[in-house]
Design a protein around this motif. Sequence first.
Motif, mmCIF file in Angstrom:
data_model
loop_
_atom_site.group_PDB
_atom_site.id
_atom_site.type_symbol
_atom_site.label_atom_id
_atom_site.label_comp_id
_atom_site.label_asym_id
_atom_site.label_seq_id
_atom_site.Cartn_x
_atom_site.Cartn_y
_atom_site.Cartn_z
ATOM 1 N N PRO A 447 -16.809 -28.079 -48.977
ATOM 2 C CA PRO A 447 -16.347 -27.045 -48.044
ATOM 3 C C PRO A 447 -15.200 -26.231 -48.642
ATOM 4 O O PRO A 447 -14.531 -26.689 -49.559
ATOM 5 N N CYS A 448 -15.000 -25.034 -48.099
ATOM 6 C CA CYS A 448 -13.783 -24.298 -48.412
ATOM 7 C C CYS A 448 -12.707 -24.813 -47.473
ATOM 8 O O CYS A 448 -12.947 -24.986 -46.287
ATOM 9 N N LYS A 449 -11.508 -25.076 -48.039
ATOM 10 C CA LYS A 449 -10.437 -25.615 -47.203
ATOM 11 C C LYS A 449 -9.918 -24.579 -46.224
ATOM 12 O O LYS A 449 -9.319 -24.908 -45.228
ATOM 13 N N ARG A 450 -10.100 -23.303 -46.544
ATOM 14 C CA ARG A 450 -9.474 -22.258 -45.726
ATOM 15 C C ARG A 450 -10.468 -21.479 -44.881
ATOM 16 O O ARG A 450 -10.081 -20.607 -44.116
ATOM 17 N N CYS A 451 -11.780 -21.718 -45.051
ATOM 18 C CA CYS A 451 -12.784 -20.972 -44.288
ATOM 19 C C CYS A 451 -13.791 -21.942 -43.680
ATOM 20 O O CYS A 451 -13.968 -23.046 -44.171
ATOM 21 N N ASP A 452 -14.479 -21.476 -42.641
ATOM 22 C CA ASP A 452 -15.614 -22.229 -42.130
ATOM 23 C C ASP A 452 -16.818 -21.866 -42.991
ATOM 24 O O ASP A 452 -17.727 -21.163 -42.551
ATOM 25 N N ARG A 465 -16.555 -21.722 -55.947
ATOM 26 C CA ARG A 465 -15.811 -20.564 -55.462
ATOM 27 C C ARG A 465 -16.201 -20.246 -54.038
ATOM 28 O O ARG A 465 -17.357 -20.335 -53.666
ATOM 29 N N CYS A 466 -15.196 -19.813 -53.263
ATOM 30 C CA CYS A 466 -15.485 -19.344 -51.913
ATOM 31 C C CYS A 466 -15.714 -17.838 -51.978
ATOM 32 O O CYS A 466 -14.853 -17.108 -52.453
ATOM 33 N N HIS A 467 -16.855 -17.383 -51.497
ATOM 34 C CA HIS A 467 -17.156 -15.955 -51.540
ATOM 35 C C HIS A 467 -16.498 -15.196 -50.391
ATOM 36 O O HIS A 467 -16.686 -14.001 -50.250
ATOM 37 N N HIS A 468 -15.750 -15.903 -49.572
ATOM 38 C CA HIS A 468 -15.103 -15.239 -48.434
ATOM 39 C C HIS A 468 -13.608 -15.063 -48.643
ATOM 40 O O HIS A 468 -13.038 -14.068 -48.245
ATOM 41 N N CYS A 469 -12.960 -16.055 -49.283
ATOM 42 C CA CYS A 469 -11.514 -15.943 -49.461
ATOM 43 C C CYS A 469 -11.122 -15.978 -50.932
ATOM 44 O O CYS A 469 -9.960 -15.797 -51.263
ATOM 45 N N GLY A 470 -12.085 -16.245 -51.819
ATOM 46 C CA GLY A 470 -11.766 -16.244 -53.242
ATOM 47 C C GLY A 470 -11.223 -17.570 -53.772
ATOM 48 O O GLY A 470 -10.922 -17.682 -54.953
HETATM 49 ZN ZN ZN Z 1 -12.756 -19.604 -48.308
#
Ligand code: ZN
Length: 735
Positions: A447-452, A465-470
Motif C-alpha cells: 500500500p501507499c502510506k499516504r494514499c488509499d 511508486r505511488c502514481h498519486h502522490c509520488g
Molecule cells: Zn500515494
Amino acid sequence: MSAAPRFARIAVPSPLSRHFDYRLIAGEPVPAPGTRVRVPFGRQELIGVVLGVATQSNLPRDKLKSIRRSLDAEPLFPVTLMELLVWASAYYHHPIGEVMATALPVLLRRGLPANAAGEKRFALTEAGRQLSPDALKRSPLQQRLVQALNARAEGLSAAQLTEVASHWRDAIKRLTARGLIHITEEPCQPPKLAGQHRAPQLTPAQQAAGAAILAASGKFQCLLLLGVTGSGKTEVYLRAIEEVIARGDQVLVLVPEIGLTPQLVTRFEGRLNAPVAVMHSGLNENERLCAWQMARTAQAAVVIGTRSAVFTPMPKLALIIIDEEHDASFKQQDGFRYHARDVAIKRARLENLPVLLGSATPALESLHNAQQGRFQLLSLPERTGAAQPPRVTLLDLKRLKRNEGISPPLIEALQARLDRKEQSLLFLNRRGFAPVLMCHDCGWLAPCKRCDARLTIHQRSRKLRCHHCGAEAQLPVTCPACGSGNLHGIGEGTERIETALARLFPQARIERIDRDSTRRKGSLEEKLRRVHAGEADILVGTQMLAKGHDFPDLTLVGVLNADQGLYSADFRSEERLVQQLVQVAGRAGRADKPGEVLIQTHHPDNPAFAALAHHDYREFGRYALAEREAAQYPPFAHLALLRAESPKPDAALAFLRAAHGHAENLVEAEPVHLMDPVPSPMERRAGRYRAQLLVQAGERKALHDFLNIWLAQLEGEKLGHRVRWSLDVDPVEMY
Ligand code: ZN
Ligand code: ADP
Ligand code: ZN
C-alpha cells in the motif's frame, strides 16, 4: 464637469476575492486600466493591475494607502481582454488578482518592464578559449560546459546549456567570476519566416469547411469541425490561417498540452509564410516573455500555445482555433480552474470574431451545442487520399487466455506485421511494470502510506511508486507482513508488456513511450524519430501515443485493456474512454496501407464499442447524450464542485456539512440542487483526507446567483479555516 478621479481599483495578487482601492499619486498622470502599479500591501510591496479609477471609495481616505509607482505607460491588456479577465474571475469565482497574475508572464509579475525580454547568451571570453583542457580537471561539470561552449563561437542560450547539463547555473557563475565567460543579452527576435512546403489541393469537404470559416469572419460565431482522424482538419486550419494573415490579422491556435509536439509546430512553421510565436510550458521565462511581446505587438501573426495562451494580448486577433477541443488539459485543475475552450469562446464573443473548434471526438457539450444550432457543424467524414478507416475487431477476454496481457489473436496479428515489416502499436494506459505487488502466501498488497491506493511496481528501477502522490520505496525482496519471498506483480503496465514482447518476439525492435521512458529532455523526440525512420517494429505506450502523431507505416493498433474506465464513478469516464480509443485507433493505416484495430475487452457488447467499430462518433454521441439527459448531467445541467481536504480525518466532511447547512437556507426558492457531502472516491491522497459536495442547477444564472451568496457565507465559516477548500465551476474531473 465630473470630478477628477482620486482612487484606483487594483487587482492585487492575493487570495482575497476582491479588488483593493488605492490613492493615486498626486501630480502624476492617472494610470490606465490594464497597466501595472507597485502598491503597499500589508507589510510587503506587491505588483497589481489597475482595473479602473474612481472618484469615490467606500473606505475613508485616511485609511487608504497610495500607489507607490506606475510601471507601464501603456496598458498591457487591451480593454476587451480586461473585460474577459474580469468575467473569468466572476464566472470561476476566483480572486481577480490571481486571475490577472495567471494572464501575465512571470517576469512581468515580478515587475520587469514589458519590453525587457531578451535572451541571455553565454560565450567564452578570449581567456576562456585559451584555457588548457586540463585546467578544469577537478570540475567535470565546468569542463563539460566549457567544451560545449568551445564548439559554439556564438555562445549558448540558457535553454541550450540546460541540454548540456541540467544544473549549470553555479558552474557558469564560477566561470564568469573567473573571467572565462561573458554574458550578453540579445533583444527578442521576431520569429522567422519559413513556409516552403506546398499545400495539397483541398478535398470538397475541406473546401466547404474553409468557406464556412471565411464566411464567419468579422463576427462572433462558433464552428465545430468534426473530422475523423486523418481527414485533414489541420489542413483546414492552415488554409483558414493563411486567409486571415494575408489580410494582416492575427490567429490564436490553442492546442492540448501533449499535442504541442515538435512535429505540429514544424508543420505550422513549414507551411505558413509568417512569423509564428509558440507558447508552452517548456519555455524559460525569457522566451515566454519574448513570445508574449511578439503577440502583443502583432509582430507574430500566429500564436500557437497551450491553455494559458488564451489570455495573450493580440491587437489584430481575427480568428481563434482550438485543436482537439475535447482535451481535458484545456481545463486547469488547480488554483484558477478555468477552461481555456470556454474562455476562448467568451473572448471571441467579446472581440466579435469566429472561433473554430476541431476534433475527431468532440466533447459531448460541444456536440450538443452543434445539435442545438448554437455551433455551426462542419464535417470531414472521410480520410484524405486513399486511406480507408481501420477495421475494428473486439477480442472477448472472457473467452481468450492471455499471455502476460496479450491474447493469441493479438500475438498472431503482431507476428503478421513483423513478417510484412510494418509497425504495430500496443496501447495501455498504465505505466510501470504492474499496478499491484502481492504476497501469494499471506495476501499482503503493497500500500501507499499516504494514499488509499496501491503502489505500482517499477521493475527497471527496482522501485515501488505511488502514481498519486509520488511516494517511492525500494522493491522488497520478502513480504514485510509474513517474511515470505513469494511476491508477485498482479496486472500489467507498459513496462511488463515491453518485457513480454521482448520474450515473444526476440527479433523485434520495441520502443516504449510513456512518462517514465521519456523523462529526459529530448528523449521523446528521439524515440519518435526512430519510429519515423523505421527503426522500431512495435510501439508500446500510454495516451502519450494517442494523439497527433502520424506514423505512415503503422498498420496495427492493439488496445490491451479497454475496460479501464468503462464502469467508473465519474460520469465522464466512458466519454473519455471512447475519445481515447478513437484517437489511438486513428493511428492505424494512415497512408495507403489499410489498418486494423484489435480491442481486448470483457464487455464486447458495450455500445461504446459499436460506435467505434462503425466509425461513427455521432452515434456514440446520441446515446451518451441521452444518458446524460436522463441523469441530468452536463450539458443538460450545470455543475459546481466544492472540494475540501485536510490532514485530519473528519475536518473536510465537517466543513462540507456546514456548507450544506448554509445552502439549505438559500436554495428554497432557487432552482439549485445540492447533493450530500461525500468522501472523494480516493479519500486519502498524499496524507490528506478529501471530500466533495456537488451542486447542480438547470440554469447557469441560477447557479451563479446561488454561488455568489453561498461563497460569501463560506468565507466566514469557521470550520473552513481548518481545511483547504476550493470551488470548481464546470468541473472536468469529478474527484
Ligand atoms: Zn500515494
Ligand atoms: P487531421 O488533422 O484531421 O488528423 P491532417 O490534416 O493531419 O488530418 O491530414 C492527414 C494527412 O493527410 C496529412 O498527411 C496531410 O498532409 C494529408 N492531407 C490533408 N489534406 C489533404 C488533401 N486535401 N490532399 C492530400 N492530402 C491531404
Ligand atoms: Zn506475506
